[in-house]
Design an enzyme around this catalytic site. Sequence first.
Site, mmCIF file in Angstrom:
data_model
loop_
_atom_site.group_PDB
_atom_site.id
_atom_site.type_symbol
_atom_site.label_atom_id
_atom_site.label_comp_id
_atom_site.label_asym_id
_atom_site.label_seq_id
_atom_site.Cartn_x
_atom_site.Cartn_y
_atom_site.Cartn_z
ATOM 1 C CG HIS A 93 -5.868 -2.267 0.480
ATOM 2 N ND1 HIS A 93 -5.219 -1.709 -0.571
ATOM 3 C CD2 HIS A 93 -5.057 -1.802 1.622
ATOM 4 C CE1 HIS A 93 -4.185 -1.091 -0.214
ATOM 5 N NE2 HIS A 93 -3.974 -1.056 1.051
ATOM 6 C CG ASP A 122 -7.161 -2.571 -3.112
ATOM 7 O OD1 ASP A 122 -7.739 -1.896 -2.190
ATOM 8 O OD2 ASP A 122 -5.863 -2.812 -3.230
ATOM 9 C CB SER A 152 -1.100 -0.347 1.333
ATOM 10 O OG SER A 152 -2.209 1.025 0.937
#
Length: 185
Positions: free
Chosen positions: A143, A108, A23
């Site tokens: 995610h 995501d 991320s």
Amino acid sequence: ACVEHLVATGAADPARVAVRGGSAGGLTVGASLNLRPELFAAAVAEVPFVDVITTMSDPTIPLTITEYDEWGDPSDPDVQRVMATYSPYDTVRPGPYPALYVTAGLNDPRVQYWEPAKWVARLREATTSGRPIVLETELEAGHGGRSGRYDAWRDEAKVLAFVLAALDVVPLDVVPLGVTDVTAG
């Protein structure tokens, strides 16, 4: 600076340095690779936030507006100029990129799957090292990757096998996804 220090003090073999982040940590990995790709033998970027300007310019994406405080609002030209100096997608340049394993999740909501895909395409065109740049897009993941304890373990095993092969620690036949050349050199 950390990698240079570890190598200079003998704590790390310069041919076996790997970096990993996900991320926003993937942004750090990407920015580091663009600045000094030769410092790393392998890199893992999991659902990396790498197209900062495009993503932060779309207020319909979940979290964009609430993260203006952290990343800035690119509708401000001064902020956009700063973003352009570190955004991994926007700062790719020709160079010896390391073996790279990148993940994306089709579902995501934070880092859409096309963001790592665009970055990987740009990296593949820019690399001069001949090392593989692998993109794995999970069709049933968000995610945080696939759900389920065993799925998470399998994913971790693939990542570690890739890194260990890229660092010449394990034989190539353990590398996932049909990658055949991840060795240094």
